[in-house]
Design an enzyme around this catalytic site. Structure first.
Site, PDB file in Angstrom:
ATOM      1  N   PHE A 107      -3.787  -3.634  13.954  1.00  0.00           N
ATOM      2  CA  PHE A 107      -3.224  -2.413  14.528  1.00  0.00           C
ATOM      3  C   PHE A 107      -3.291  -1.235  13.548  1.00  0.00           C
ATOM      4  CE2 PHE A 107      -0.452  -5.417  17.297  1.00  0.00           C
ATOM      5  CZ  PHE A 107      -1.568  -5.738  18.058  1.00  0.00           C
TER       6      PHE A 107
ATOM      7  N   GLU B  62     -10.797 -11.996   0.273  1.00  0.00           N
ATOM      8  CA  GLU B  62     -11.587 -10.957  -0.387  1.00  0.00           C
ATOM      9  C   GLU B  62     -11.506 -11.008  -1.913  1.00  0.00           C
ATOM     10  OE1 GLU B  62     -11.615  -7.420   2.849  1.00  0.00           O
ATOM     11  OE2 GLU B  62      -9.741  -7.568   1.723  1.00  0.00           O
TER      12      GLU B  62
ATOM     13  N   HIS C 202      -6.863  -9.090  -4.844  1.00  0.00           N
ATOM     14  CA  HIS C 202      -5.822  -8.139  -4.426  1.00  0.00           C
ATOM     15  C   HIS C 202      -4.603  -8.241  -5.338  1.00  0.00           C
ATOM     16  CE1 HIS C 202      -7.568  -6.524  -0.700  1.00  0.00           C
ATOM     17  NE2 HIS C 202      -8.068  -7.721  -0.501  1.00  0.00           N
TER      18      HIS C 202
ATOM     19  N   GLU D 253      -2.741   1.063   4.181  1.00  0.00           N
ATOM     20  CA  GLU D 253      -3.466   2.027   3.334  1.00  0.00           C
ATOM     21  C   GLU D 253      -3.301   3.451   3.843  1.00  0.00           C
ATOM     22  OE1 GLU D 253      -4.768  -0.827   4.435  1.00  0.00           O
ATOM     23  OE2 GLU D 253      -6.289  -1.619   3.053  1.00  0.00           O
TER      24      GLU D 253
ATOM     25  N   ARG E  34       0.842  -1.210   0.000  1.00  0.00           N
ATOM     26  CA  ARG E  34       0.000   0.000   0.000  1.00  0.00           C
ATOM     27  C   ARG E  34       0.869   1.249   0.000  1.00  0.00           C
ATOM     28  NH1 ARG E  34      -3.460  -3.781   2.117  1.00  0.00           N
ATOM     29  NH2 ARG E  34      -5.348  -3.893   0.855  1.00  0.00           N
TER      30      ARG E  34
ATOM     31  N   ASP F 281      -0.367  -6.188  -4.093  1.00  0.00           N
ATOM     32  CA  ASP F 281      -1.792  -5.912  -3.902  1.00  0.00           C
ATOM     33  C   ASP F 281      -2.304  -5.139  -5.115  1.00  0.00           C
ATOM     34  OD1 ASP F 281      -4.418  -5.224  -2.673  1.00  0.00           O
ATOM     35  OD2 ASP F 281      -3.446  -5.949  -0.848  1.00  0.00           O
TER      36      ASP F 281
HETATM   37  C1  ACM Z   1      -7.587  -8.984   5.269  1.00  0.00           C
HETATM   38  O1  ACM Z   1      -7.620  -8.110   6.135  1.00  0.00           O
HETATM   39  N1  ACM Z   1      -8.237  -8.838   4.136  1.00  0.00           N
HETATM   40  C2  ACM Z   1      -6.834 -10.217   5.447  1.00  0.00           C
END
Ligand code: ACM
Length: 376
Positions: A264, A172, A106, A315, A7, A36
């Site tokens: 975190f 995801e 991702h 991010e 990120r 990603d």
């Molecule tokens: C995740 O937070 N998508 C592993």
């Protein structure tokens, strides 16, 4: 702990500093989220476009959230020499680096770099690279050629990272996009797969088989449980503890990483007074309540819990100071949980030791969230 140079790229010197502070706390595994939608951060000699194009994305989640912070284009990647240096540096501090190469979701940076991996190669390759970033379906097309491509990537990754584990993400994934592809519906029928979840599982099993053949163990986020788990795979349980419990009960090794206690990148105090973060409020006191081996597991099953991990998703974290602020003291509380038995007075005992420990942070100029922040 997990860090996320995909990120926001984290220069080698700053990764080393992070490793130093981890070692002070007896952390022994560092997961590096290297790829990603936002960037591909590791040199792959066979596929140079992955970093030539994939490391130079002109967009980050941070820019989406706060256009005013859209500074210079975020870019950067680790050369293979950089990686070898980091692996050696970590090993001298008893830390094994676990690389994460995300698939089949991702994976936008790879799709922008090599459109043939995507569902609509013609559409994507007709665009200039800088316009491909948002024009894809956010998922790999798991055709045989894509599996061969990702396997060749993993060959280089295994050569760079000598540790036993390779993380392939698996979370995801936008599998719905596969529903609309005639090509993949045909592939599913030929393989005797009933739905997209089974195709996801089939794909993950191909990668697990490949890594197992090469003497490594595959790790994936708990979505790899859906549609049937690959036999040797290790599950990282992030959407709560349930996935980890189910996997351990089925005889699989697991690592407990529930968002509720180990993310975190979440806030650690009142939203109004903290730097922008995700999720709910997760202060260090709550980290101390984390129980990596839940009561639901019988002794034989509990042995499948290999450990736990704290996640510093990147991010919204673009500087070392900010990363440290999010990491400490929460990661110190996590080390306490993972390395010592539960006690009646854990909170008071840890708080007293933490007050002393924070003086070490001051001396070493390591940033952290001060305890006093709550009373200001
Ligand atoms: C995740 O937070 N998508 C592993």
């Amino acid at each position: 702990l997990l860090i996320d140079p995909a990120r926001h790229f984290i220069p080698v010197a700053e990764v080393k500093r992070f490793i130093d502070v981890m070692a002070l706390h007896k952390f022994n595994r560092l997961q590096m989220h290297l790829t990603d939608d936002t960037g591909w951060r590791v040199e792959i000699k066979k596929y140079p476009e992955l970093t030539r194009i994939g490391s130079r994305m002109d967009w980050t989640q941070m820019q989406l959230e706060s256009p005013s912070s859209a500074q210079a284009r975020h870019s950067g990647f680790y050369s293979q020499q950089d990686i070898r240096e980091l692996v050696r540096y970590a090993a001298r501090r008893h830390i094994i680096i676990v690389p994460e190469i995300e698939m089949p979701g991702h994976i936008g940076a790879a799709l922008a770099s090599y459109p043939e991996l995507s569902l609509n190669p013609q559409k994507l390759s007709a665009l200039p690279p800088e316009q491909r970033w948002k024009a894809h379906e956010w998922i790999l097309a798991p055709r045989p050629q894509s599996i061969a491509f990702m396997s060749a990537v993993l060959i280089e990754i295994m050569d760079l990272f000598p540790g036993p584990w390779i993380h392939i993400g698996g979370d995801e994934a936008n599998c719905r996009a596969w529903t609309h592809s005639e090509e993949l519906q045909t592939q599913m029928r030929e393989l005797g797969l009933k739905n997209e979840a089974e195709l996801h599982s089939w794909f993950i099993r191909q990668m697990d088989g490949f890594l197992t053949q090469h003497g490594r163990r595959m790790i994936g986020w708990d979505e790899i449980l859906q549609g049937g788990l690959a036999s040797g795979a290790i599950v990282m349980s992030w959407r709560g503890m349930e996935g980890g419990i189910a996997a351990a009960q089925a005889g699989h090794d697991v690592i407990m990483t529930p968002a509720s206690h180990t993310y975190f990148d979440y806030y650690q105090g009142p939203v109004a007074s903290e730097p922008k973060a995700w999720g709910t409020v997760l202060p260090w006191e709550k980290v101390l309540e984390f129980e990596p081996i839940p009561d639901d597991l019988r002794a034989a099953q509990a042995r499948h819990v290999l450990g736990g991990q704290g996640q510093l998703w990147g991010e919204l974290i673009s500087t070392t100071r900010h990363r440290e602020y999010m990491a400490w003291p929460r990661s110190a509380a996590l080390a306490e949980v993972l390395w010592s038995p539960q006690t009646e007075n854990r909170l008071e005992s840890f708080r007293a030791r933490l007050i002393e420990h924070l003086k070490r942070f001051d001396t070493a100029k390591i940033n952290y969230r001060p305890l006093s922040a709550d009373t200001q």
